[in-house]
Motif scaffolding. Structure first.
Motif, PDB file in Angstrom:
ATOM      1  N   TYR A   1     -37.213  24.105 108.392  1.00  0.00           N
ATOM      2  CA  TYR A   1     -37.649  24.004 107.116  1.00  0.00           C
ATOM      3  C   TYR A   1     -35.629  24.973 106.958  1.00  0.00           C
ATOM      4  O   TYR A   1     -35.196  24.665 105.710  1.00  0.00           O
ATOM      5  CB  TYR A   1     -38.142  25.735 106.999  1.00  0.00           C
ATOM      6  CG  TYR A   1     -38.503  25.728 105.929  1.00  0.00           C
ATOM      7  CD1 TYR A   1     -38.794  24.991 105.044  1.00  0.00           C
ATOM      8  CD2 TYR A   1     -38.107  27.357 105.832  1.00  0.00           C
ATOM      9  CE1 TYR A   1     -39.005  25.750 103.555  1.00  0.00           C
ATOM     10  CE2 TYR A   1     -38.507  27.700 104.651  1.00  0.00           C
ATOM     11  CZ  TYR A   1     -38.860  27.167 102.979  1.00  0.00           C
ATOM     12  OH  TYR A   1     -39.088  27.363 101.569  1.00  0.00           O
TER      13      TYR A   1
ATOM     14  N   ASP B   1     -37.674  16.127  99.297  1.00  0.00           N
ATOM     15  CA  ASP B   1     -38.106  17.163  99.016  1.00  0.00           C
ATOM     16  C   ASP B   1     -40.086  17.223  99.315  1.00  0.00           C
ATOM     17  O   ASP B   1     -40.282  18.239 100.794  1.00  0.00           O
ATOM     18  CB  ASP B   1     -37.795  18.565  97.944  1.00  0.00           C
ATOM     19  CG  ASP B   1     -38.529  19.477  98.613  1.00  0.00           C
ATOM     20  OD1 ASP B   1     -38.320  20.443  99.250  1.00  0.00           O
ATOM     21  OD2 ASP B   1     -38.901  20.372  97.679  1.00  0.00           O
TER      22      ASP B   1
ATOM     23  N   ARG C   1     -41.353  18.991 103.535  1.00  0.00           N
ATOM     24  CA  ARG C   1     -42.114  20.281 102.663  1.00  0.00           C
ATOM     25  C   ARG C   1     -43.769  19.684 103.671  1.00  0.00           C
ATOM     26  O   ARG C   1     -44.426  19.883 103.839  1.00  0.00           O
ATOM     27  CB  ARG C   1     -42.456  20.259 101.553  1.00  0.00           C
ATOM     28  CG  ARG C   1     -41.466  21.160 100.991  1.00  0.00           C
ATOM     29  CD  ARG C   1     -41.823  21.751  99.827  1.00  0.00           C
ATOM     30  NE  ARG C   1     -40.338  22.139  99.151  1.00  0.00           N
ATOM     31  CZ  ARG C   1     -40.241  23.187  99.670  1.00  0.00           C
ATOM     32  NH1 ARG C   1     -41.322  24.479 100.543  1.00  0.00           N
ATOM     33  NH2 ARG C   1     -39.115  24.480  99.268  1.00  0.00           N
TER      34      ARG C   1
ATOM     35  N   LEU D   1     -45.793  28.210 105.078  1.00  0.00           N
ATOM     36  CA  LEU D   1     -44.345  28.319 105.327  1.00  0.00           C
ATOM     37  C   LEU D   1     -43.318  30.161 104.234  1.00  0.00           C
ATOM     38  O   LEU D   1     -42.414  29.300 104.848  1.00  0.00           O
ATOM     39  CB  LEU D   1     -44.413  26.506 104.115  1.00  0.00           C
ATOM     40  CG  LEU D   1     -43.142  26.032 104.310  1.00  0.00           C
ATOM     41  CD1 LEU D   1     -42.938  25.310 105.426  1.00  0.00           C
ATOM     42  CD2 LEU D   1     -43.013  24.611 103.645  1.00  0.00           C
TER      43      LEU D   1
END
Length: 168
Positions: free
Chosen positions: A93, A126, A130, A162
């Motif tokens: 991350y 992205d 994710r 997250l």
């Protein structure tokens, strides 16, 4: 009447000459090993001897066997796996956020005719990363739920999101 052990010629009196002779031989051998330095540098040197579990409840024998076999409960390994997986997710991350930061700077320097395509490629990547992270977090939370079933409430772990990973 002498015991069966006495008839077999075995030692049943702690003060017998045979026992003293054995003890003296052991003490001589240990003294020789100490003087020659063969016992130096062994693990635990200088540390106090470990106390045996003096409890006599029903679980004593199981704990003794586990300790002698140097076995660990399943939840210990599971906790290590959880920590490793959580660290991987955190690193992934952080790397993705750094990439997004760099990519945003890159987009500001592009000519106007290329910004739309580059922006779309950035958004696509992205979303892909994710989604990958969400799957990894789902697997991690499944491990945490299994772990929480094995341990007492004081050792239980919170589920991961997250957002929580990003704020650590």
């Amino acid at each position: 009447m002498p015991s069966a052990v006495g008839y077999l010629g075995l030692v049943d009196d702690p003060r017998s000459p045979k026992l003293r002779k054995i003890e003296e031989g052991v003490e001589r051998r240990i003294r020789h090993l100490v003087e020659s330095g063969e016992l130096r540098g062994l693990p635990g040197e200088g540390a106090p001897l470990r106390e045996d579990d003096l409890r006599t409840d029903d679980g004593w024998a199981a704990r003794h066997v586990m300790r002698q076999a140097e076995a660990v409960p399943a939840w210990v390994d599971l906790r290590k796996d959880i920590a490793a997986r959580r660290a991987w997710i955190k690193r992934r991350y952080a790397a993705h956020r750094e990439w997004l930061h760099d990519r945003t700077r890159f987009l500001t320097e592009l000519p106007a005719d290329r910004i739309v395509d580059a922006s779309h490629a950035t958004a696509t990547r992205d979303q892909k990363v994710r989604a990958e992270l969400e799957v990894a977090i789902g697997e991690l939370n499944a491990m945490i739920r299994r772990y929480d079933l094995l341990v007492v409430p004081a050792l239980q772990l919170p589920l991961v999101t997250l957002e929580r990973i990003g704020s650590d």
